[in-house]
Design a protein around this motif. Sequence first.
Motif, PDB file in Angstrom:
ATOM      1  N   GLN A  99       0.831  -1.207   0.000  1.00  0.00           N
ATOM      2  CA  GLN A  99       0.000   0.000   0.000  1.00  0.00           C
ATOM      3  C   GLN A  99       0.865   1.258   0.000  1.00  0.00           C
ATOM      4  N   ASN A 100       1.998   1.200   0.693  1.00  0.00           N
ATOM      5  CA  ASN A 100       2.900   2.348   0.717  1.00  0.00           C
ATOM      6  C   ASN A 100       3.359   2.712  -0.685  1.00  0.00           C
ATOM      7  N   ASP A 101       3.735   1.694  -1.448  1.00  0.00           N
ATOM      8  CA  ASP A 101       4.217   1.937  -2.802  1.00  0.00           C
ATOM      9  C   ASP A 101       3.147   2.623  -3.643  1.00  0.00           C
ATOM     10  N   GLU A 102       1.921   2.149  -3.551  1.00  0.00           N
ATOM     11  CA  GLU A 102       0.826   2.755  -4.313  1.00  0.00           C
ATOM     12  C   GLU A 102       0.613   4.198  -3.874  1.00  0.00           C
ATOM     13  N   ALA A 103       0.687   4.428  -2.575  1.00  0.00           N
ATOM     14  CA  ALA A 103       0.469   5.778  -2.051  1.00  0.00           C
ATOM     15  C   ALA A 103       1.600   6.720  -2.449  1.00  0.00           C
ATOM     16  N   ILE A 104       2.825   6.215  -2.491  1.00  0.00           N
ATOM     17  CA  ILE A 104       3.953   7.042  -2.919  1.00  0.00           C
ATOM     18  C   ILE A 104       3.766   7.474  -4.372  1.00  0.00           C
ATOM     19  N   LEU A 105       3.274   6.564  -5.198  1.00  0.00           N
ATOM     20  CA  LEU A 105       2.995   6.918  -6.589  1.00  0.00           C
ATOM     21  C   LEU A 105       1.905   7.984  -6.675  1.00  0.00           C
ATOM     22  N   LYS A 106       0.917   7.901  -5.775  1.00  0.00           N
ATOM     23  CA  LYS A 106      -0.130   8.932  -5.723  1.00  0.00           C
ATOM     24  C   LYS A 106       0.486  10.283  -5.352  1.00  0.00           C
ATOM     25  N   PHE A 107       1.414  10.239  -4.405  1.00  0.00           N
ATOM     26  CA  PHE A 107       2.078  11.475  -3.987  1.00  0.00           C
ATOM     27  C   PHE A 107       2.867  12.075  -5.141  1.00  0.00           C
ATOM     28  N   LEU A 108       3.621  11.251  -5.845  1.00  0.00           N
ATOM     29  CA  LEU A 108       4.438  11.735  -6.961  1.00  0.00           C
ATOM     30  C   LEU A 108       3.560  12.349  -8.059  1.00  0.00           C
ATOM     31  N   ALA A 109       2.410  11.711  -8.315  1.00  0.00           N
ATOM     32  CA  ALA A 109       1.482  12.248  -9.314  1.00  0.00           C
ATOM     33  C   ALA A 109       0.938  13.603  -8.871  1.00  0.00           C
ATOM     34  N   TYR A 110       0.637  13.707  -7.578  1.00  0.00           N
ATOM     35  CA  TYR A 110       0.143  14.979  -7.047  1.00  0.00           C
ATOM     36  C   TYR A 110       1.243  16.036  -7.106  1.00  0.00           C
ATOM     37  N   GLN A 111       2.462  15.634  -6.797  1.00  0.00           N
ATOM     38  CA  GLN A 111       3.592  16.563  -6.841  1.00  0.00           C
ATOM     39  C   GLN A 111       3.768  17.139  -8.256  1.00  0.00           C
ATOM     40  N   GLU A 112       3.574  16.309  -9.265  1.00  0.00           N
ATOM     41  CA  GLU A 112       3.675  16.782 -10.644  1.00  0.00           C
ATOM     42  C   GLU A 112       2.634  17.857 -10.932  1.00  0.00           C
ATOM     43  N   LYS A 113       1.434  17.677 -10.399  1.00  0.00           N
ATOM     44  CA  LYS A 113       0.367  18.656 -10.613  1.00  0.00           C
ATOM     45  C   LYS A 113       0.719  19.990  -9.948  1.00  0.00           C
TER      46      LYS A 113
END
Length: 301
Positions: free
Chosen positions: A84-98
């Motif tokens: 779950q951490n890995d999936e959430a980190i990817l969510k964070f990175l996507a948000y960071q791009e925005k």
Amino acid sequence: MKFNTTIIIATALLAFASCQNDNKNKSSANSEYLDTPSTTEEYTLTKVDQYEDYLLALDTTDINSMTKATNKFTEIFSKDDSVQNDEAILKFLAYQEKVELNGNEKIIDEREDYSSLVDVEYNNKKIPNELSAFHKQINQNGFRIEQSEGMYYIKSSPAYIEQNFYRYASPTMEIYLRQLAKENIEGFAADGAIIIPFETFVQRTVWWEDFSQSVTNPAIRSKALEKYKSYLLFLTVGMNNTPAINYENKAEEYFVNAYTYLEEVHPTSDTFTTLRPYINLIKGNKIAEARKMALQMIKSE
């Protein structure tokens, strides 16, 4: 004898429905009112769902929301929830791009000279007092300053990701993050031109090919494949100011060298296998045919 399973299943369903109706009619005869409580199960949000909902509520034009996103991550996840951490980190990175895209206009003052802050994290330049508070704000929210085409913009800081997320990541995710950090620091293009050596370009492309094929986590694999396809595209056609085939209908030396290096160092890679017909056309100076093939390759993606 060959049975038609569809007919069998349909017949069984009709029989079940008939039985249910009979039972319902008998029950109605014995009772004026029939209570039929709902059997719908409630959907429970996963930690990743909860985190994604939180991110969606944040303001992507405000870089200070990055600190909020980071704090929420540490609040929800523990070091033991690697998947779950890995999936959430990817969510964070996507948000960071925005935020990197949408927050730039709000935080950057076009009248200000930020030249002293460009890559200051890696070159030990002194930060002017008048820019100290600004630099602290962007740095604490995971960004640094870059410059391209005479304009300044915020860019994600690998140091921030390492400091806040590596300890939560699986070994595979950490490899992914370290590669992103390496490429972030090295750069790729500026002013519409590729700025890295052709050897580095080829190595990156093949690295993402290998990584995307070896990783088992579907979320990471999808992102890795996305990176690979992006590099493969640029390795095929180049960029505006570094085209593979220039306006004089000649192959640029940079790409000729890249293709030679690819063939010599990675002859068994999928990248070379994919590009071999295209490379052969360029070697044979069949530029018109090479252009046509490049367009077909782009359309097929």
